[in-house]
Design a protein around this motif. Structure first.
Motif, PDB file in Angstrom:
ATOM      1  N   ASP A  16      -6.914  12.086  70.977  1.00 39.18           N
ATOM      2  CA  ASP A  16      -6.686  11.793  69.559  1.00 39.18           C
ATOM      3  C   ASP A  16      -5.314  12.368  68.929  1.00 39.18           C
ATOM      4  N   THR A  17      -4.899  13.834  69.122  1.00 38.97           N
ATOM      5  CA  THR A  17      -3.663  14.382  68.725  1.00 38.97           C
ATOM      6  C   THR A  17      -2.732  14.292  69.580  1.00 38.97           C
ATOM      7  N   GLY A  18      -2.716  14.226  70.942  1.00 42.05           N
ATOM      8  CA  GLY A  18      -1.598  14.289  71.969  1.00 42.05           C
ATOM      9  C   GLY A  18      -1.444  15.924  72.061  1.00 42.05           C
ATOM     10  N   ARG A  91      -0.066  18.131  84.298  1.00 43.70           N
ATOM     11  CA  ARG A  91       0.100  17.133  82.842  1.00 43.70           C
ATOM     12  C   ARG A  91      -0.179  15.636  83.272  1.00 43.70           C
ATOM     13  N   LEU A  92       0.502  15.105  84.320  1.00 48.70           N
ATOM     14  CA  LEU A  92       0.061  13.941  84.876  1.00 48.70           C
ATOM     15  C   LEU A  92      -1.049  13.420  85.010  1.00 48.70           C
ATOM     16  N   LEU A  93      -1.946  14.301  85.625  1.00 54.60           N
ATOM     17  CA  LEU A  93      -3.438  14.057  85.750  1.00 54.60           C
ATOM     18  C   LEU A  93      -4.182  14.127  84.472  1.00 54.60           C
ATOM     19  N   ALA A  98      -6.643  10.551  80.429  1.00 58.34           N
ATOM     20  CA  ALA A  98      -6.680   9.870  79.087  1.00 58.34           C
ATOM     21  C   ALA A  98      -6.548   8.650  79.046  1.00 58.34           C
ATOM     22  N   VAL A  99      -5.841   7.822  79.729  1.00 60.97           N
ATOM     23  CA  VAL A  99      -5.763   6.452  79.504  1.00 60.97           C
ATOM     24  C   VAL A  99      -6.821   5.748  80.496  1.00 60.97           C
ATOM     25  N   GLY A 100      -7.199   6.476  81.305  1.00 61.58           N
ATOM     26  CA  GLY A 100      -8.371   5.700  82.304  1.00 61.58           C
ATOM     27  C   GLY A 100      -7.785   5.323  83.488  1.00 61.58           C
TER      28      GLY A 100
END
Length: 188
Positions: A16-18, A91-93, A98-100
């Protein structure tokens, strides 16, 4: 998370906040669980499949954490992205989760993983045995000895009895050891 044998690079992403929280922690599953429990539920964890196996995924699932193992061959990487670090991978994972866009790998049970390991070890041992036989046969051929292996699995000596031709009294003598062949005509 980017999991290795000794350490884990963790990256927590609040969808939600990133907000990103990164940490380098020990690879002990209890330490990883302690780090994950610092975040407010619901929490979902992901790591790339690899040589560390599925111990961490099973441990986290048993503790009530939704843990996904990502198929390493299906991870999206930018074509020009040549820099590969543990923090960037973690971070990539986290972003892909988060975007599925993570392709999950089925996590086998302990028994299934043990059987898979045993099957792979047996296949490797059979391949190594075949290679060793070929190597020994090549050495014998270089010395002019042709070894005919019986397919029945039963060895016989020149006189028809079973046993080792190198040690059998009627097939060889200490001064002239022979191979397991009819008529014992070849010397070693």
């Amino acid at each position: 998370m980017d999991v290795h044998a000794v350490s884990v690079a963790g990256c927590a992403l609040a969808p939600d906040t990133g907000e990103l929280v990164q940490a380098q922690i020990h690879s002990d599953p209890a330490v990883v669980l302690e780090w994950i429990r610092r975040f407010a539920p619901p929490v979902k964890a992901v790591y790339e499949s690899g040589p560390t196996g599925y111990v961490l995924a099973r441990f986290l699932r048993e503790a009530g954490i939704d843990c996904v193992v990502a198929a390493s061959s299906k991870l999206l990487r930018a074509p020009g992205d040549k820099v590969k670090t543990d923090k960037r991978d973690a971070r990539l994972l986290a972003e892909m989760l988060a975007v599925g866009s993570v392709t999950e790998v089925r996590v086998p049970t302990r028994e299934q993983e043990d059987l898979r390991d045993l099957s792979r070890l047996r296949a490797t041992a059979a391949k190594d045995l075949a290679h060793a036989r070929q190597h020994v046969n090549a050495i014998l051929l270089r010395h002019g000895i042709r070894y005919r292996r019986r397919r029945s699995g039963r060895r016989s000596t020149c006189c028809g009895c079973t046993g080792s031709a190198l040690t059998h009294r009627c097939c060889s003598s200490p001064t002239r050891p022979t191979l397991n062949r009819p008529n014992c005509s070849q010397r070693i």
